[in-house]
Enzyme design. Structure first.
Site, mmCIF file in Angstrom:
data_model
loop_
_atom_site.group_PDB
_atom_site.id
_atom_site.type_symbol
_atom_site.label_atom_id
_atom_site.label_comp_id
_atom_site.label_asym_id
_atom_site.label_seq_id
_atom_site.Cartn_x
_atom_site.Cartn_y
_atom_site.Cartn_z
ATOM 1 N N PRO A 2 69.530 16.170 34.065
ATOM 2 C CA PRO A 2 68.384 17.219 35.142
ATOM 3 C C PRO A 2 68.220 17.655 36.019
ATOM 4 O O PRO A 2 67.486 16.119 36.643
ATOM 5 C CB PRO A 2 66.978 16.904 34.147
ATOM 6 C CG PRO A 2 66.818 15.362 33.716
ATOM 7 C CD PRO A 2 67.914 15.040 33.304
ATOM 8 N N GLU A 3 68.929 18.106 36.708
ATOM 9 C CA GLU A 3 68.565 19.036 38.125
ATOM 10 C C GLU A 3 66.845 19.660 38.621
ATOM 11 O O GLU A 3 66.136 19.823 37.415
ATOM 12 C CB GLU A 3 69.523 19.297 38.169
ATOM 13 C CG GLU A 3 70.534 18.505 38.710
ATOM 14 C CD GLU A 3 71.758 19.179 39.402
ATOM 15 O OE1 GLU A 3 71.648 19.467 40.369
ATOM 16 O OE2 GLU A 3 73.106 18.480 39.089
ATOM 17 N N LYS A 59 63.097 16.243 42.031
ATOM 18 C CA LYS A 59 63.077 15.704 40.835
ATOM 19 C C LYS A 59 61.346 15.073 39.624
ATOM 20 O O LYS A 59 62.488 14.965 38.916
ATOM 21 C CB LYS A 59 64.216 15.532 40.264
ATOM 22 C CG LYS A 59 65.409 16.257 40.900
ATOM 23 C CD LYS A 59 67.303 16.097 40.164
ATOM 24 C CE LYS A 59 67.958 15.209 41.219
ATOM 25 N NZ LYS A 59 69.387 14.524 40.519
ATOM 26 N N HIS A 132 63.651 4.570 21.340
ATOM 27 C CA HIS A 132 63.204 5.094 22.572
ATOM 28 C C HIS A 132 62.672 5.368 23.293
ATOM 29 O O HIS A 132 62.177 5.715 24.128
ATOM 30 C CB HIS A 132 64.205 5.480 22.796
ATOM 31 C CG HIS A 132 65.938 4.913 22.239
ATOM 32 N ND1 HIS A 132 66.455 3.567 22.724
ATOM 33 C CD2 HIS A 132 67.047 5.611 20.923
ATOM 34 C CE1 HIS A 132 67.586 3.603 21.860
ATOM 35 N NE2 HIS A 132 67.642 4.215 21.729
ATOM 36 N N ARG A 151 68.331 5.495 27.572
ATOM 37 C CA ARG A 151 69.565 4.591 28.112
ATOM 38 C C ARG A 151 68.469 4.153 29.665
ATOM 39 O O ARG A 151 68.991 3.144 30.411
ATOM 40 C CB ARG A 151 70.367 5.949 29.111
ATOM 41 C CG ARG A 151 71.733 5.861 28.199
ATOM 42 C CD ARG A 151 72.688 6.621 28.800
ATOM 43 N NE ARG A 151 72.761 5.152 29.616
ATOM 44 C CZ ARG A 151 74.342 6.712 30.158
ATOM 45 N NH1 ARG A 151 74.442 7.666 30.173
ATOM 46 N NH2 ARG A 151 74.772 5.303 31.169
ATOM 47 N N ARG A 187 74.991 16.473 61.453
ATOM 48 C CA ARG A 187 75.819 14.863 60.569
ATOM 49 C C ARG A 187 76.990 14.540 60.407
ATOM 50 O O ARG A 187 77.743 16.010 60.742
ATOM 51 C CB ARG A 187 74.814 15.410 59.425
ATOM 52 C CG ARG A 187 73.581 15.363 59.691
ATOM 53 C CD ARG A 187 73.021 14.930 58.299
ATOM 54 N NE ARG A 187 71.609 14.480 58.390
ATOM 55 C CZ ARG A 187 70.381 13.610 58.534
ATOM 56 N NH1 ARG A 187 71.553 12.255 58.164
ATOM 57 N NH2 ARG A 187 69.366 13.355 58.728
ATOM 58 N N ARG A 296 82.000 11.391 43.696
ATOM 59 C CA ARG A 296 81.022 12.090 42.771
ATOM 60 C C ARG A 296 82.430 12.972 42.538
ATOM 61 O O ARG A 296 82.910 13.569 43.767
ATOM 62 C CB ARG A 296 80.125 12.969 42.972
ATOM 63 C CG ARG A 296 78.964 11.663 43.830
ATOM 64 C CD ARG A 296 78.312 11.597 42.242
ATOM 65 N NE ARG A 296 77.144 12.363 41.716
ATOM 66 C CZ ARG A 296 75.939 12.202 41.742
ATOM 67 N NH1 ARG A 296 75.828 11.911 42.607
ATOM 68 N NH2 ARG A 296 75.899 13.313 40.809
#
Ligand SMILES: [Zn+2]
Length: 306
Positions: A2-3, A59, A132, A151, A187, A296
């Site tokens: 989930p974002e 998050k 779980h 997980r 940056r 990524r």
């Protein structure tokens, strides 16, 4: 995973369902991985507390709690909650009611990070307990809040005062353009890596970073320092637009998600670049390219993004 928009959707669903309810008792499983605070501390902090509201920080799901502290009762009698090894026997509400209440009012926060596979669901007490399941909070309304995570990258913690939890970084939906520009200006890292840096902005993940860069017309590998003030302004708008659109789509799937014992997925924003390697750009038809950046996947259009 989930974002931010999914977490916002979950949080709104939870707030609508459990704000005002009170945690009567807590059962915590024997697995230590999800626990960032000791099991006994989590149980003691939650029990007897009223859920004032549920909100999002980056998050993280944050439950603001208020009520009488039961910490002072620690020594009274044997406790049945805290760490148990069997899933079959959460404590009954009868046991809970025999406890005396302490008079000390206390605010606290319960913080949940869903990690890769975590879910926080509101269930009827009679609903079957999923495999779980690591925590069950029995509510005064008779329902239960359950944390399920196959997980175990999810995290549970408690903080003993209101506002005690600080996830770092700034909220992408609240940051002003000036502040946003200042975060990235100068940056040397690629802009995509800077967007993912949770110490700068909290909660922007890989999928939405790609989508925001596409909308702003900026290639993921460009150094943040090489991006003009104007383009950073576009990126600021893109970040807020993309996240808001995703949240508004997610809003329509709240009930599906939170009620579920729950395999239901999210109603996803139509991705324009993410996961579309080799497919035609929805704007210009050029094949979407994928590169690996900092481990990524990053997706972009070579024509629309400079
Ligand atoms: Zn294009």
């Amino acid at each position: 995973m989930p974002e931010l928009p999914e977490v916002e959707t979950i949080v709104r669903g939870l707030d609508g369902r459990v704000a005002g309810d009170t945690v009567e008792s807590v059962w915590i499983g024997s697995r230590k991985q999800p626990l960032k605070s000791p099991a006994g501390v989590i149980a003691r902090t939650l029990e007897g507390k009223r859920i004032v509201r549920v909100h999002r920080a980056g998050k993280h799901i944050v439950f603001d709690l208020e009520g009488e502290s039961r910490a002072s009762q620690k020594k009274k009698g044997k406790r049945t909650v805290g760490v148990e090894t069997r899933l079959a026997a959460p404590p009954s509400s009868g046991e809970m009611q025999t406890r005396q209440s302490a008079s000390l009012q206390q605010s606290a926060q319960w913080v949940v990070h869903l990690g890769m596979t975590g879910r926080m669901v509101v269930s009827e007490a009679a609903a079957e307990i999923a495999k779980h399941t690591h925590l069950i909070a029995k509510l005064a309304s008779g329902r239960e809040l359950r944390f399920i995570d196959p997980r175990m990258f999810g995290k549970l913690s408690v903080h003993l005062q209101a506002g005690g939890f600080d996830p770092g970084g700034v909220e992408p939906l609240e940051v002003s353009e000036e502040r946003f520009v200042a975060l990235f200006r100068g940056r040397k890292t690629p802009i995509k890596s800077a967007l993912l840096n949770q110490k700068l902005l909290r909660g922007v993940g890989n999928i939405y970073a790609d989508e925001c860069l596409f909308r702003a017309g900026i290639r993921p590998r460009r150094r943040a320092a090489a991006i003009t003030r104007e383009q950073l302004g576009s990126l600021h708008r893109a970040v807020q637009e993309v996240l808001r659109e995703a949240i508004s789509l997610g809003g329509s799937s709240i009930s599906d998600y939170v009620d579920a014992d729950g395999e239901e997925g999210f109603f996803q924003l139509q991705h324009r670049v993410y996961g579309r390697e080799g497919e035609p750009c929805l704007v210009c038809g050029t094949a979407i390219r994928r590169v690996v950046l900092g481990g990524r996947s990053s997706h972009y259009c070579t024509k629309c993004q400079k």
